[in-house]
Write a protein that holds these residues in place. Structure first.
Motif: not given
Length: 80
Positions: A52-80
């Motif tokens: 099944p395809k995933a659908f994303y709730q934008i405002s919630g995802c945005k908060r998480i992604i911004e948090y990760l970007k603020d607390n890690y040097s790169s979001i790519d670190q997390i996704a690696a």
């Protein structure tokens, strides 16, 4: 439709959140994006149950992604 209630496909969410679809998938698999809050599966019977395809709730995802970007040097670190 307001951003808080907006659910978008992986491609649309990727564009809106400025991350690639693979990063969204990894964040989902690693538990950063929670089912029901940040993403949900498509209920299209042609996609169930195997891929099944995933659908994303934008405002919630945005908060998480911004948090990760603020607390890690790169979001790519997390996704690696």
């Amino acid at each position: 439709m307001t951003e808080s209630s907006m659910w978008l496909s992986g491609k649309e969410a990727s564009d809106a959140l400025r991350v690639d679809e693979k990063t969204l998938e990894i964040l989902r698999e690693r538990g950063y994006l929670k089912p029901g809050n940040h993403w949900k599966s498509s209920n299209d019977p042609e996609q169930l149950p195997w891929n099944p395809k995933a659908f994303y709730q934008i405002s919630g995802c945005k908060r998480i992604i911004e948090y990760l970007k603020d607390n890690y040097s790169s979001i790519d670190q997390i996704a690696a």
